[in-house]
Design a protein around this motif. Structure first.
Motif, PDB file in Angstrom:
ATOM      1  N   CYS B  67      -3.715  -8.047   2.155  1.00  0.00           N
ATOM      2  CA  CYS B  67      -3.505  -7.349   3.419  1.00  0.00           C
ATOM      3  C   CYS B  67      -2.826  -8.236   4.447  1.00  0.00           C
ATOM      4  O   CYS B  67      -2.297  -7.746   5.423  1.00  0.00           O
ATOM      5  CB  CYS B  67      -4.822  -6.857   3.984  1.00  0.00           C
ATOM      6  N   ARG B  78      -7.720  -6.219  -3.678  1.00  0.00           N
ATOM      7  CA  ARG B  78      -8.876  -6.326  -2.786  1.00  0.00           C
ATOM      8  C   ARG B  78      -9.818  -5.161  -3.084  1.00  0.00           C
ATOM      9  O   ARG B  78      -9.444  -4.190  -3.728  1.00  0.00           O
ATOM     10  CB  ARG B  78      -8.462  -6.291  -1.316  1.00  0.00           C
ATOM     11  N   HIS B  80     -13.096  -2.768  -1.124  1.00  0.00           N
ATOM     12  CA  HIS B  80     -13.969  -2.500   0.015  1.00  0.00           C
ATOM     13  C   HIS B  80     -15.302  -2.019  -0.533  1.00  0.00           C
ATOM     14  O   HIS B  80     -15.336  -1.332  -1.545  1.00  0.00           O
ATOM     15  CB  HIS B  80     -13.401  -1.361   0.887  1.00  0.00           C
ATOM     16  N   LYS B 244      -6.673 -10.007  12.709  1.00  0.00           N
ATOM     17  CA  LYS B 244      -5.603  -9.019  12.592  1.00  0.00           C
ATOM     18  C   LYS B 244      -5.994  -7.863  13.500  1.00  0.00           C
ATOM     19  O   LYS B 244      -7.164  -7.492  13.570  1.00  0.00           O
ATOM     20  CB  LYS B 244      -5.521  -8.546  11.146  1.00  0.00           C
ATOM     21  N   MET B 315       2.503  -6.157  10.633  1.00  0.00           N
ATOM     22  CA  MET B 315       2.154  -5.821   9.257  1.00  0.00           C
ATOM     23  C   MET B 315       2.698  -4.431   8.969  1.00  0.00           C
ATOM     24  O   MET B 315       2.576  -3.533   9.764  1.00  0.00           O
ATOM     25  CB  MET B 315       0.637  -5.808   9.131  1.00  0.00           C
ATOM     26  N   HIS B 317       2.559  -3.043   5.575  1.00  0.00           N
ATOM     27  CA  HIS B 317       2.221  -2.502   4.262  1.00  0.00           C
ATOM     28  C   HIS B 317       0.798  -1.972   4.194  1.00  0.00           C
ATOM     29  O   HIS B 317       0.271  -1.756   3.119  1.00  0.00           O
ATOM     30  CB  HIS B 317       2.446  -3.567   3.185  1.00  0.00           C
ATOM     31  N   CYS B 318       0.184  -1.734   5.328  1.00  0.00           N
ATOM     32  CA  CYS B 318      -1.182  -1.235   5.286  1.00  0.00           C
ATOM     33  C   CYS B 318      -1.198   0.169   4.686  1.00  0.00           C
ATOM     34  O   CYS B 318      -0.413   1.028   5.041  1.00  0.00           O
ATOM     35  CB  CYS B 318      -1.778  -1.203   6.680  1.00  0.00           C
ATOM     36  N   ARG B 319      -2.121   0.375   3.767  1.00  0.00           N
ATOM     37  CA  ARG B 319      -2.206   1.676   3.102  1.00  0.00           C
ATOM     38  C   ARG B 319      -3.261   2.570   3.724  1.00  0.00           C
ATOM     39  O   ARG B 319      -3.533   3.629   3.234  1.00  0.00           O
ATOM     40  CB  ARG B 319      -2.588   1.509   1.628  1.00  0.00           C
ATOM     41  N   GLN B 320      -3.913   2.121   4.768  1.00  0.00           N
ATOM     42  CA  GLN B 320      -5.008   2.886   5.350  1.00  0.00           C
ATOM     43  C   GLN B 320      -5.968   3.324   4.247  1.00  0.00           C
ATOM     44  O   GLN B 320      -6.294   4.499   4.075  1.00  0.00           O
ATOM     45  CB  GLN B 320      -4.453   4.087   6.123  1.00  0.00           C
ATOM     46  N   CYS B 321      -6.402   2.321   3.519  1.00  0.00           N
ATOM     47  CA  CYS B 321      -7.191   2.570   2.309  1.00  0.00           C
ATOM     48  C   CYS B 321      -8.560   3.181   2.608  1.00  0.00           C
ATOM     49  O   CYS B 321      -9.103   3.012   3.678  1.00  0.00           O
ATOM     50  CB  CYS B 321      -7.437   1.262   1.580  1.00  0.00           C
ATOM     51  N   LEU B 329      -3.220  -2.826  -3.655  1.00  0.00           N
ATOM     52  CA  LEU B 329      -2.929  -1.844  -2.613  1.00  0.00           C
ATOM     53  C   LEU B 329      -2.039  -0.767  -3.218  1.00  0.00           C
ATOM     54  O   LEU B 329      -1.101  -1.057  -3.926  1.00  0.00           O
ATOM     55  CB  LEU B 329      -2.176  -2.493  -1.442  1.00  0.00           C
TER      56      LEU B 329
END
Ligand code: SF4
Ligand code: SF4
Ligand code: SF4
Lengths: 74, 522
Positions: B67, B78, B80, B244, B315, B317-321, B329
């Motif tokens: 991330c 990663r 969660h 972040k 940033m 490339h956040c995928r809002q996972c 990701l």
């Protein structure tokens, strides 16, 4: 009157459990939360407002249970 | 901002920390400079930062974190765990009642775990996916609103899987109370969601907060929240913990204001800013979903990210996972690790095997960087004002290795004479479901990448090929299996040569749609 949790609304988020000054709130087997009316004091003597109501993210989920007489602070 | 320190020992910690803050701020400031060295062939600073762009101590902390380093997200995974669903604020873009297996957005989770189950899950996943390097606790709810469960989980994992990096995402309200504990558990990254620094703006985003045993509403609530968030951020910076900042871009509410937010967090030492599009489909039942508040278009999002970029790392490339996402990701493997399945799994946590595997990943990663550097040479001296976007179908490893029909997302790169720069990703419906194409799905793919001049794929059928061409998107399959950036630069070189020779005319592309949610676990 003790407080009670409306089961259909509860998300089981457990925000209320640690806030209750009387440990009246516990997790039920379905992962949702329930209030033991015998332990609930409506937070009288502890806080200005019932903590379960204050912290619950879903409106109208922790409500007064009309079946119980009003709690009188000792 | 004046902050009151009421922790014992805070005073002496503050003295030690002072030098530290200056050092960190200095590094952040120096780092910022790299993006402006235009023409040097460095594609970007930002989250695309590579080994040479960052101070070594910071690089050490972020290099295996998917991330934090855009480039690392191709190689490391990663996970969660959802252990602490309680929350102390309400956001208009969140609805905790909503929970669906086909949903994908932060805060939504199907299974909540006890700390013990979470620790077992981490071990099970790390034994199966050796490139899994990071464990985050990100919700649903706020991990610091339920600190006992969060810290118990960290404690168990630190004991059994010491090589895994821990991180936590928070709304920041309770952060100042827990910073010392976070540093105790050696947490080197914290994500804070900050959507405003102006309480008037905040009142439109947060209906209430729960603080000091009371519920606050409106501007009062937002004022407390912003003060606590910024105080928490300063305290993290003092202790050398990287922060972040996540911000949700809500058109008409905080879109302009986020530039101010960006300045405020940067000046307090935030390391990376992640501006994410609002997700607000009416069926999610959120306040914004119901009031018809729209999310930004791809171009609006990119323009805001670009305008903040001079200030600090962005940033993209956040995928809002999901709060229980597992894997690389963009590739959610959470379905393989449900509680039932993990409880039955034989766990064999082999630290040496993990290290060996990661060493192999590291050498592959070096190869990607080397290939890109080599290709960049071919652009040396090239002059062109042309900037264009391309979409890439990839399964990871930094390669063009996904069939067009199998892509559930595309990575977007911006090409210019300074190289290929990652600028985002776009989720799409699978074009090919069960082997045959669906007309509608192709339409959504085209809308999602409509701002791109080309789409790089490992393979593509004749039919979608023609439709893409009609839409002005060049389907490119000649780089199948090759490194993305190297291929992109080669393609761009050829493109500008053709434009220069008058063989093709460069036309600007239109805007694209951001697909809402639904990255379905495969
Ligand atoms: S009103 Fe107060 S005492 Fe009663 S359950 Fe709620 S938090 Fe506990
Ligand atoms: S805070 Fe509300 S939703 Fe959460 S567990 Fe308690 S009653 Fe249920
Ligand atoms: S939500 Fe964003 S920061 Fe969190 S794991 Fe996914 S990509 Fe990383």
């Amino acid at each position: 009157m003790a407080y009670t949790i409306v089961e259909e609304n509860c998300t089981g988020c457990c925000a209320c459990e640690p806030e209750c000054p009387n440990q009246a709130i516990s997790e039920a087997s379905n992962g949702l939360f329930v209030i033991d009316p015998a332990k609930c004091t409506e937070c009288i003597g502890h806080y200005d407002e019932p903590q379960c109501v204050a912290v619950c993210p879903i409106d109208l989920t922790c409500i007064i249970d009309e079946n119980y007489p009003r709690y009188e602070a000792a | 901002m004046q902050t009151v320190q009421n922790h014992t020992g805070a005073e002496s910690a503050g003295v030690n920390a002072a030098a530290n803050v200056d050092e960190i701020m200095q590094k952040v400031a120096e780092h910022k400079g790299c993006g402006t060295s235009g023409g040097s062939g460095k594609a970007s600073c930002g989250s695309g930062a590579g080994e040479n762009d960052l101070p070594p101590e910071i690089w050490e902390k972020v290099k295996n974190h998917p991330c934090y380093s855009e480039e690392a997200h191709h190689h490391y995974a990663r996970m969660h765990v959802a252990v602490a669903p309680a929350c102390n604020i309400q956001c208009n873009y969140c609805n905790r009642k909503y929970d669906c297996a086909n949903e994908s957005r932060p805060g939504v989770v199907s299974e909540k775990l006890t700390p013990e189950q979470a620790a077992k899950k981490v071990l099970a996943v790390a034994s199966t996916i050796p490139q899994m390097t990071v464990l985050g606790i990100a919700g649903p709810g706020d991990p610091l609103a339920n600190p006992e469960k969060t810290f118990k989980t960290f404690e168990l994992i630190a004991k059994t899987a010491p090589d895994i990096k821990l991180c936590v995402s928070t709304n920041g309200l309770a952060l100042p109370d827990h910073v010392d504990r976070l540093s105790q558990y050696n947490i080197d990254h914290v994500t804070i969601t900050i959507n405003m620094i102006d309480p008037e703006v905040g009142a439109k985003i947060y209906p209430w907060i729960y603080y000091n045993k009371k519920r606050y509403t409106g501007v009062d609530a937002a004022k407390i929240l912003t003060e606590r968030q910024l105080q928490g951020l300063e305290m993290l910076t003092e202790r050398g913990i990287l922060s972040k900042i996540n911000s949700v871009m809500i058109p008409g509410i905080n879109d302009q204001h986020l530039v101010e937010v960006n300045k405020a967090v940067k000046s307090r030492g935030a390391f990376l800013h992640n501006i994410m599009p609002l997700i607000s489909a009416p069926e999610h039942g959120t306040v914004f979903g119901l009031t018809g508040q729209r999310g930004p278009t791809a171009q609006e999002l990119k323009a805001l990210q670009d305008s903040c970029e001079g200030e600090m790392n962005m940033m993209r490339h956040c995928r809002q996972c999901r709060a229980d996402a597992v894997g690389l990701l963009g590739e959610d493997r959470s379905a393989e690790f449900t509680t039932d399945k993990i409880m039955e799994m034989e766990v064999n946590y082999d630290l040496d095997a993990r290290k060996a595997y990661q060493a192999a990943v590291e050498s592959e990663r070096q190869a990607v960087v080397a290939a890109k550097q080599e290709e960049l040479q071919t652009l040396a001296g090239a002059h062109s004002d042309i900037k264009m976007l391309i979409a890439v179908a990839t399964k990871g490893g930094g390669k063009v290795n996904e069939h067009f029909g199998h892509a559930s997302e595309f990575q977007i790169y911006e090409l210019s004479t300074s190289g290929a720069k990652f600028v985002g990703h776009r989720r799409v419906d699978l074009y090919c479901q069960g082997g045959y194409g669906e007309e509608d799905a192709l339409g959504t793919v085209i809308r999602a990448i409509n701002d791109c001049h080309a789409v790089f794929v490992a393979k593509i059928g004749g039919c979608p090929k023609n439709d893409l061409k009609t839409a002005g998107i060049d389907p490119v399959d000649q780089y199948a299996g090759q490194f993305i950036e190297q291929s992109a630069i080669a393609y761009f070189k050829e493109y500008i040569d053709k434009v220069a020779a008058g063989e093709i005319e460069h036309v600007a592309k239109g805007d694209a749609e951001i697909r809402q949610g639904a990255l379905i676990a495969a």
